[in-house]
Motif scaffolding. Sequence first.
Motif, short mmCIF file in Angstrom:
data_model
loop_
_atom_site.label_atom_id
_atom_site.label_comp_id
_atom_site.label_asym_id
_atom_site.label_seq_id
_atom_site.Cartn_x
_atom_site.Cartn_y
_atom_site.Cartn_z
N GLU A 1 0.83 -1.20 0.00
CA GLU A 1 0.00 0.00 0.00
C GLU A 1 0.87 1.25 0.00
O GLU A 1 0.56 2.25 -0.68
CB GLU A 1 -0.92 -0.01 1.22
N ALA A 2 1.96 1.19 0.75
CA ALA A 2 2.87 2.33 0.79
C ALA A 2 3.48 2.59 -0.59
O ALA A 2 3.60 3.74 -1.03
CB ALA A 2 3.97 2.09 1.83
N VAL A 3 3.87 1.52 -1.30
CA VAL A 3 4.44 1.68 -2.64
C VAL A 3 3.39 2.24 -3.59
O VAL A 3 3.69 3.09 -4.43
CB VAL A 3 4.97 0.32 -3.15
N ARG A 4 2.16 1.78 -3.46
CA ARG A 4 1.08 2.28 -4.32
C ARG A 4 0.89 3.78 -4.13
O ARG A 4 0.78 4.54 -5.11
CB ARG A 4 -0.23 1.54 -4.03
N ILE A 5 0.87 4.22 -2.88
CA ILE A 5 0.69 5.64 -2.60
C ILE A 5 1.88 6.44 -3.12
O ILE A 5 1.72 7.52 -3.70
CB ILE A 5 0.51 5.87 -1.09
N LEU A 6 3.09 5.91 -2.92
CA LEU A 6 4.29 6.62 -3.37
C LEU A 6 4.29 6.79 -4.89
O LEU A 6 4.57 7.89 -5.41
CB LEU A 6 5.53 5.86 -2.91
N ALA B 1 6.43 12.69 0.10
CA ALA B 1 5.61 13.71 0.76
C ALA B 1 4.15 13.28 0.80
O ALA B 1 3.46 13.45 1.82
CB ALA B 1 5.77 15.04 0.04
N GLU B 2 3.66 12.71 -0.31
CA GLU B 2 2.29 12.22 -0.34
C GLU B 2 2.10 11.05 0.62
O GLU B 2 1.07 10.94 1.29
CB GLU B 2 1.94 11.78 -1.77
N LEU B 3 3.10 10.18 0.69
CA LEU B 3 3.02 9.02 1.58
C LEU B 3 2.96 9.45 3.04
O LEU B 3 2.18 8.92 3.82
CB LEU B 3 4.22 8.11 1.33
N ALA B 4 3.80 10.43 3.41
CA ALA B 4 3.78 10.92 4.79
C ALA B 4 2.44 11.57 5.13
O ALA B 4 1.99 11.52 6.29
CB ALA B 4 4.92 11.92 4.99
N PHE B 5 1.79 12.17 4.13
CA PHE B 5 0.49 12.80 4.36
C PHE B 5 -0.61 11.75 4.51
O PHE B 5 -1.48 11.86 5.38
CB PHE B 5 0.16 13.75 3.20
N GLU B 6 -0.57 10.73 3.65
CA GLU B 6 -1.62 9.70 3.67
C GLU B 6 -1.46 8.72 4.82
O GLU B 6 -2.45 8.19 5.34
CB GLU B 6 -1.62 8.94 2.33
N LYS B 7 -0.23 8.46 5.21
CA LYS B 7 0.06 7.48 6.27
C LYS B 7 0.85 8.18 7.37
O LYS B 7 2.08 8.20 7.36
CB LYS B 7 0.88 6.32 5.70
N PRO B 8 0.17 8.77 8.35
CA PRO B 8 0.88 9.51 9.41
C PRO B 8 1.90 8.67 10.16
O PRO B 8 2.88 9.22 10.68
CB PRO B 8 -0.26 9.95 10.34
N ALA B 9 1.70 7.35 10.22
CA ALA B 9 2.67 6.49 10.91
C ALA B 9 4.00 6.48 10.17
O ALA B 9 5.05 6.25 10.78
CB ALA B 9 2.12 5.07 11.04
N ILE B 10 3.96 6.71 8.85
CA ILE B 10 5.19 6.79 8.07
C ILE B 10 5.56 8.26 8.02
O ILE B 10 5.12 9.02 7.16
CB ILE B 10 4.99 6.22 6.65
N THR B 11 6.38 8.68 8.95
CA THR B 11 6.72 10.09 9.10
C THR B 11 7.69 10.54 8.00
O THR B 11 8.22 9.73 7.23
CB THR B 11 7.36 10.34 10.47
N ARG B 12 7.91 11.83 7.96
CA ARG B 12 8.88 12.38 7.01
C ARG B 12 10.27 11.82 7.26
O ARG B 12 11.04 11.61 6.32
CB ARG B 12 8.89 13.91 7.13
N ASP B 13 10.58 11.54 8.52
CA ASP B 13 11.88 10.93 8.84
C ASP B 13 12.00 9.54 8.23
O ASP B 13 13.07 9.12 7.81
CB ASP B 13 12.08 10.86 10.36
N MET B 14 10.86 8.82 8.19
CA MET B 14 10.88 7.50 7.57
C MET B 14 11.17 7.61 6.07
O MET B 14 11.86 6.76 5.49
CB MET B 14 9.53 6.81 7.79
N ILE B 15 10.63 8.65 5.45
CA ILE B 15 10.90 8.86 4.02
C ILE B 15 12.38 9.11 3.81
O ILE B 15 12.98 8.62 2.84
CB ILE B 15 10.06 10.03 3.49
#
Length: 368
Positions: free
Chosen positions: A40-45, A317-331
């Motif tokens: 799901e994360a890859v799809r959003i990215l 940036a879109e992933l961090a917005f859609e999935k708050p658990a995946i923070t900008r630091d995770m990106i």
Amino acid sequence: MTRGKLPRWVDYGLIPVMNLAAAFLVAGLVVLLIGENPLEAVRILIYGSLGFGEGIGFTLFYATNFIFTGLAVAVAFHAGLFNIGGEGQAYVGGLGVGLACLALDRFVPWWVTFPVAVAGGAVFGAAWALVPAYLQARRGSHVVITTIMFNFIASSLMVYLLVNVLAKPGSMQPETRNFEAGGQLPLIRDLLPGLDLGQAPLNLAFVLALAACLFVWVLIWRSRLGYEIRTFGANQSAAIYAGISPVRITIVTMLISGGLAGLMAINEVMGSQTRLLLEFTAGYGFVGIAVALMGRAHPVGIILASILFGMLYQGGAELAFEKPAITRDMIVVIQGLVILFAGALEHLFRPWLERLFASGHVPEAQAA
């Protein structure tokens, strides 16, 4: 097939893909550990970077910066030099771009300012690479050390200039005034109204970046200077024996490299921000190292690697917005993993592939 040799399609295609797959596999495990679905994360990215017009526009905007800095690193690579001063060279290149825009924007249209700004960015970036080049060529100072130092000097210099010299009167912000229309590059969405790019700041610097790729290809593979650069990078002793001056090649190559890095400022200073401000380089110079490595120092590979990192920036940036658990630091971690596998672990799979091809398990016709 000789051990240690790999077909070009493996060296320039398969190995980078395997490195990228390994990076995303490890990143997927990290995402899984925090309780999110990696697929799901890859799809959003992917959707966030390529799924709609604005996302594509931002992806190509970021890729433009990486193309310039990747080309800068790649040109130096071909001469056996490791220029990691692209960040500082782009920063000082921004000074050249900014001065051209400040001087001309109120008097001439943008298409007159543009070539002057391009020359300013290239000349200022090249000038910032000149001292490390001279110290390497004449004094034996390692270019890695000097370019690192010059990154910090460039940062301090720009702080001083933007606070004490170039700041607009009455403002506490460390930045110049906004450029008038004569100092602003038109956005692609304004030039092509039928193209839906949303609010993406993609501008004519992208076309300039593609032109720079063509220039580097002609320079390195279709010119006498490029032949000398590649010869010097492959075997310095043989190059010197053939009459190639190491001083001249080192200095000229670093000047070209610094000039390419300085051109990155066109995209940010004249195209997006329309003013000169602090930290506009935002680490793009360092990412250019990974781009050059992943792209095998070839313009086509650099374009593809730049688009990939553009996808990571925009899609992240879109992933961090859609999935708050995946923070900008995770990106940033995901980006770091790509850099790790593309750079430090670049040859992770090479020994296995060399054994595979040397064992004869791959048909010769297929390996050719």
